[in-house]
Design a protein around this motif. Structure first.
Motif, PDB file in Angstrom:
ATOM      1  N   TYR A  34       0.846  -1.197   0.000  1.00 37.30           N
ATOM      2  CA  TYR A  34       0.000   0.000   0.000  1.00 37.30           C
ATOM      3  C   TYR A  34       0.876   1.239   0.000  1.00 37.30           C
ATOM      4  O   TYR A  34       1.578   1.502   0.966  1.00 37.30           O
ATOM      5  CB  TYR A  34      -0.884   0.019   1.251  1.00 37.30           C
TER       6      TYR A  34
ATOM      7  N   ALA B  24      -5.372  -0.798   3.608  1.00 37.70           N
ATOM      8  CA  ALA B  24      -6.111   0.005   2.638  1.00 37.70           C
ATOM      9  C   ALA B  24      -6.835   1.163   3.318  1.00 37.70           C
ATOM     10  O   ALA B  24      -6.940   2.257   2.759  1.00 37.70           O
ATOM     11  CB  ALA B  24      -7.106  -0.879   1.896  1.00 37.70           C
TER      12      ALA B  24
ATOM     13  N   LYS C 118      -4.618   4.139   3.811  1.00 38.65           N
ATOM     14  CA  LYS C 118      -4.300   4.756   2.528  1.00 38.65           C
ATOM     15  C   LYS C 118      -5.485   5.600   2.042  1.00 38.65           C
ATOM     16  O   LYS C 118      -5.304   6.726   1.561  1.00 38.65           O
ATOM     17  CB  LYS C 118      -3.977   3.656   1.513  1.00 38.65           C
TER      18      LYS C 118
END
Lengths: 807, 56
Positions: free
Chosen positions: A25, A35, A38
């Motif tokens: 990531y 995720a 991010k």
């Protein structure tokens, strides 16, 4: 800060600072652990909010371990109505509790929420309370969308059953108004009284009268507004036939006011308005000192703080979300992973693996099969289950605890009673002295007699007496707070000083959750050995077996032949022809001919060793350290000398031996205690001579905490949920319990010492008054002097002794 | 001597002004949260610098 080189081993998430498992990531040179992190970074970056990362390094909230929750219950009109603080045609104001708030970046991001969504008008964070007040246009963004926006940035608000019951702990603004006015009037009256103090002969009666009338004018708001609480309290006391400490105060203030007004209106003197206003001012300051508590901590939590606001109900094959309070018997509810079961119900579909840790204290999840009764308060650990409600929320097993009378009692403050008792005798003595001295002067002159009567009552006003308690205990409370021991109010200190018995809860209170550490001592186990051990121990339910099972990483299992478990000794079996034995040293060595290595004899009293032999060869041992809090041993040693100790545990008896080592033979240990058992135990041992201190942590101790004289909630994180209690103790300071108890006794002694000081002043003052020599200047010096000296003695003595005791 | 009367009137008025200011401060909630503003003030500054940089 930017990460210069992506060194995979030490890669920290740019958002939350956790270790990154790999470098998959990333955006540019910034790496993330998942995720979720991010996404937040991208969201903030798009909206020019990357400043979030410059105020603090890695400020984000980790997304690990959080589930995306569903907020569809926030569309319910009634729920919105209840949650909102204020609502008009355009704007809604709402306050959320967000426990994740932890740094200045959090504040910055949350207050820049309007940049993320134009529907947000403004937001304001209260850092200590971890609250955010949001004003938003409900036509542009719905409440649900707002909460989802917060959740998507990692700041998911906690919306529980009690969020809708707003009991706002507002700052006592009235008290501040009163102080402001009293200070203003006191200062100006002193200024206008200066000619009197300095005995400047004011020839012109014009000025003397002007100053007098101005003083009278300035004294009016103090008498009628600032001091009003004392009159009300004294009146209430009299109506209940109690002479409380406020009675002599109110009497003194009234007499001061009446005599001064009389002197000024008849031009016969200067009055004592300076003394009166000063007195009221000091008293109010004492009140602030006493009331300044930890408003950001919550001492009143009930099950409602733990239970969700809404639950998903299955109706006509559709899933709708309804408020928990509307849940009826017979409703089918759907509980997902990590959700709390709000009402006693029967398992209808799915596999129940329920964590009751905060109901019973037992940390092991309970497996439930179809048709079994599931109690409210459990947390579903795996998968989705469907349940049928059999009892309403307020009638459930756990919540019924709150219907117990214990929760209805208004905790009366013991110390108030004590001061009031002093106040009563004090008042009677003063009235007696006043009567005698007035009677004596009556023979000579009725004018002087009246003078003496009022003078005695003025001087005897127990101002210093009333100040010693708030200042001593208020300061002690602050000292405790500095040591991470937070009290609900000052009367807890007096109760603490009288404690005779101390009762501990086990799990979470004297043991540290998730700390049970285990390590293998000996040559490193190869994967095959690990698999064999794991295959063997999974057949046993002993806590050590479970710990070892969880400790080993292998996931291949073999069949075990000739499996035998000897209770209290160990377990043995043949795996692929290998004899594997796990257990105590004696058990493992049974069939040995040779003497084992002496190093294996090393035993440590408070840790447990589980030995392992394969084919009659000792391989090594598992060292399982118990999970008692640091300093528990020291604490029990110190407390054992002065107090009776007891342990109430929701767990089974496995730890009995260990606890006996700690607590000594005289202590009482009870296991498998339900919340109601605990409450009743406290009730039984609690008598007027035997004050009980209870230390607990979970909801299962709530009854016992409320029933005890002092209930202390032990918690790892003070802003996290803790049950209703008298005090919150940060687990870090667990080792200092005995110092805290000692210091509470010292505080009470300091109060007695300041009582003596204020009595001495009273004797001096009274000797002036009886002789009819109380002039305004004597009153003006004596009264503030006594107040100030008592206040400074109380504060300095507590500070000094606290330092000497290492607090 | 009457100047004293005037001075006293003025001093009282000024003091009254401060009293009103205090009451207003309490009323408007300045004492509700005494901690967060101390942090907020720090990054408000930061923000302005950032904006200036943007303009340049």
């Amino acid at each position: 800060m930017s990460i210069s080189k992506p060194d995979i081993k030490n890669l920290k998430c740019f958002h939350c600072g956790e270790d990154c498992p790999d470098n998959s990531y990333h955006t540019g040179d910034k790496y993330f652990c998942c995720a979720g992190c991010k996404t937040v970074y991208e969201l903030l970056n798009e909206n020019n909010l990357s400043n979030y990362y410059t105020i603090m390094d890695m400020p984000g909230v980790s997304f690990k371990g959080t589930q995306s929750k569903r907020f569809d219950f926030l569309e319910d009109k009634e729920v919105i109505e209840k949650l909102a603080d204020f609502k008009n045609d355009e704007l809604t104001v709402i306050t959320f509790y967000i426990p994740q708030v932890h740094c200045s970046s959090c504040i910055w991001l949350l207050e820049n929420l309007y940049k993320l969504n134009p529907g947000v008008n403004s937001s304001k964070v209260n850092f200590l309370k971890k609250e955010i007040e949001i004003k938003f246009y409900h036509k542009k963004i719905s409440l649900r969308e707002l909460v989802e926006l917060l959740a998507s940035t990692g700041y998911e608000p906690v919306i529980q059953l009690d969020s809708v019951e707003k009991k706002k702990t507002k700052l006592n603004k009235k008290l501040y108004y009163k102080i402001g006015i009293a200070a203003f009037c006191f200062g100006n009256i002193m200024l206008l009284s200066f000619p009197e103090y300095l005995s400047i002969d004011v020839h012109e009666t014009f000025y003397r009268n002007l100053f007098g009338y101005l003083n009278l004018l300035l004294a009016l708001p103090v008498f009628f507004y600032s001091a009003s609480d004392y009159f009300i309290s004294a009146y209430k006391g009299l109506r209940n036939k109690i002479v409380n400490i406020d009675f002599p105060l109110a009497l003194g203030i009234t007499i001061l006011f009446a005599r001064s007004a009389f002197e000024i209106l008849t031009h016969s003197g200067a009055g004592y308005f300076d003394s009166m206003t000063g007195l009221v001012f000091f008293l109010l300051i004492g009140k602030v000192f006493q009331e300044k508590t930890y408003s950001y901590l919550n001492f009143e939590r009930s099950y409602k703080s733990y239970f969700p606001l809404a639950v998903h109900v299955k109706k006509d094959n559709q899933e709708i979300s309804i408020p928990v309070s509307k849940l009826k018997v017979g409703d089918r509810i759907i509980i997902r992973k990590n959700e709390i079961i709000p009402a006693d119900s029967i398992l209808f579909e799915g596999n129940g693996s329920i964590d009751y840790s905060f109901v019973t204290g037992e940390s092991k999840p309970v497996q439930k099969v179809l048709g079994e009764l599931v109690y409210a308060g459990g947390r579903q650990l795996n998968g989705i289950v469907e349940l049928e409600v059999v009892k309403e929320v307020s009638q459930s097993y756990l919540t019924q605890l709150w219907n117990n009378d214990t929760f209805l009692k208004k905790s009366e403050s013991g110390f108030e009673n004590f001061t009031n008792k002093v106040g009563k005798y004090f008042t009677l003595t003063v009235l007696l002295i006043a009567a005698i001295s007035t009677g004596y002067w009556m023979h000579q002159s009725s004018a002087i007699a009246l003078n003496v009567l009022t003078a005695v009552l003025i001087v005897a006003c127990p101002c210093a007496l009333a100040l010693s308690i708030p200042f001593t205990l208020g300061n002690s409370m602050r000292i405790f707070g500095r040591n991470k021991f937070y009290l609900k109010n000052i009367s807890v200190i007096e109760n603490l000083s009288k404690i005779k018995t101390i009762v501990f809860d086990k799990t979470g209170t004297i043991t540290e959750t998730g700390k049970a550490s285990i390590k293998f001592v000996g040559p490193e186990l190869n994967p095959f050995q690990q698999e064999m051990i794991k295959s063997l121990v999974r057949n046993s339910t002993h806590p050590f077996s479970i710990s070892i099972y969880e400790f080993l990483k292998a996931n291949k299992f073999y069949e075990v032949e000739d499996l035998e478990e000897y209770s209290g000794r160990g377990i043995s079996g043949f795996i692929l022809g290998n004899l594997v034995k796990i257990g105590s040293l004696n058990f493992v060595m049974e069939d040995f001919s040779e003497e084992p290595d002496s190093q294996h004899y090393e035993t440590d009293e408070f840790n447990s060793q589980v030995y392992l032999s394969i084919n009659s060869q000792i391989v090594g041992y598992f060292n399982i350290s118990n999970s008692y809090r640091d300093g528990f041993e020291k604490v029990t040693n110190l407390l054992n000398e002065k107090y009776k100790l007891a342990v109430l545990s929701g767990d089974n008896e496995n730890e009995r031996e260990n606890l006996e080592k700690y607590l000594g033979a005289n202590s009482q240990l009870f296991f498998e205690q339900s919340p109601a058992n605990k409450l009743n135990f406290i009730k039984r041992i609690k008598t007027s001579e035997n004050k009980v201190l209870m230390l607990g942590d979970g909801l299962n101790d709530a009854g016992a905490l409320a029933q005890s004289d002092v209930g202390i909630a032990v918690t790892e994180n003070i802003s996290y949920f803790s049950p209703a209690c008298d005090a919150i103790l940060d687990a870090e300071s667990f080792g200092r319990i005995s110092s805290f108890l000692n210091f509470s006794k010292i505080s009470v002694k300091i109060i007695f010492a300041s009582f003596i000081i204020s009595f001495l002043y009273n004797i001096v003052g009274l000797s002036f008054a009886i002789e009819g020599m109380l002039s305004p200047i004597v009153a003006a010096i004596l009264m503030p002097l006594s107040s100030i000296s008592v206040v400074s003695f109380a504060t300095l003595a507590t500070n000094f002794l606290a330092r000497r005791k290492g607090l | 001597m009457s100047v004293i009367a005037v001075l006293i009137a003025i001093s009282l008025l000024i003091a009254l002004g401060f009293l009103i200011a205090f009451l207003w401060a309490v009323k408007s909630g300045q004492y509700n949260d005494t901690y967060t503003p101390s942090i907020r003030m720090l990054f408000d500054d930061d923000n302005k610098k950032e904006q200036k940089k943007d303009k340049q």
